[in-house]
Scaffold this motif. Structure first.
Motif, PDB file in Angstrom:
ATOM      1  N   ASN A  75      45.436   7.286 -23.183  1.00  0.00           N
ATOM      2  CA  ASN A  75      44.256   6.543 -23.634  1.00  0.00           C
ATOM      3  C   ASN A  75      44.337   6.124 -25.097  1.00  0.00           C
ATOM      4  O   ASN A  75      44.032   4.991 -25.440  1.00  0.00           O
ATOM      5  N   GLU A  76      44.710   7.049 -25.949  1.00  0.00           N
ATOM      6  CA  GLU A  76      44.675   6.800 -27.385  1.00  0.00           C
ATOM      7  C   GLU A  76      46.044   6.561 -28.000  1.00  0.00           C
ATOM      8  O   GLU A  76      46.137   6.230 -29.165  1.00  0.00           O
ATOM      9  N   ARG A  77      47.105   6.775 -27.196  1.00  0.00           N
ATOM     10  CA  ARG A  77      48.493   6.631 -27.655  1.00  0.00           C
ATOM     11  C   ARG A  77      48.761   7.480 -28.900  1.00  0.00           C
ATOM     12  O   ARG A  77      49.330   7.034 -29.881  1.00  0.00           O
ATOM     13  N   VAL A  78      48.322   8.746 -28.802  1.00  0.00           N
ATOM     14  CA  VAL A  78      48.493   9.705 -29.894  1.00  0.00           C
ATOM     15  C   VAL A  78      49.060  10.989 -29.322  1.00  0.00           C
ATOM     16  O   VAL A  78      48.678  11.427 -28.243  1.00  0.00           O
ATOM     17  N   HIS A  79      49.996  11.593 -30.062  1.00  0.00           N
ATOM     18  CA  HIS A  79      50.546  12.896 -29.686  1.00  0.00           C
ATOM     19  C   HIS A  79      50.436  13.818 -30.887  1.00  0.00           C
ATOM     20  O   HIS A  79      50.853  13.462 -31.995  1.00  0.00           O
ATOM     21  N   VAL A  80      49.863  15.003 -30.687  1.00  0.00           N
ATOM     22  CA  VAL A  80      49.706  15.972 -31.769  1.00  0.00           C
ATOM     23  C   VAL A  80      50.793  17.018 -31.654  1.00  0.00           C
ATOM     24  O   VAL A  80      50.942  17.664 -30.616  1.00  0.00           O
TER      25      VAL A  80
END
Length: 89
Positions: A75-80
């Motif tokens: 959804n947000e194209r973010v990886h932590v």
């Protein structure tokens, strides 16, 4: 020809999900060097966070834990990783 070039390049990631799929298979293994320094980081090169094109087959066969993990990536194209949020191409 263009599709073959994309799927054989380094920016392509493909995986078939099952209820036994682990985060390591999608996001990469944990970095042992970082663990020695009390940091939880993944080696993401060659895995979903570093890919420009991702093909996930049988997505809804994945476990709820994997689906929740994929939520931010899809959804947000973010990886932590390691407390830092990185943009997924």
């Amino acid at each position: 020809a263009r599709l073959q070039a994309v799927t054989r390049g380094p920016g392509f990631f493909s995986r078939t999900l099952s209820r036994f799929t682990t985060p390591e298979e999608l996001f990469g293994p944990l970095s042992l060097a970082a663990l020695e320094e009390d940091r939880l980081e993944r080696l993401t090169e060659g895995y979903l966070p570093s890919a420009g094109v991702v093909f996930l087959d049988e997505v809804f066969l994945g476990s709820p834990a994997i689906l929740n993990t994929l939520l931010a990536a899809l959804n947000e194209r973010v990886h932590v990783s390691g407390g830092r949020a990185a943009s997924i191409p």
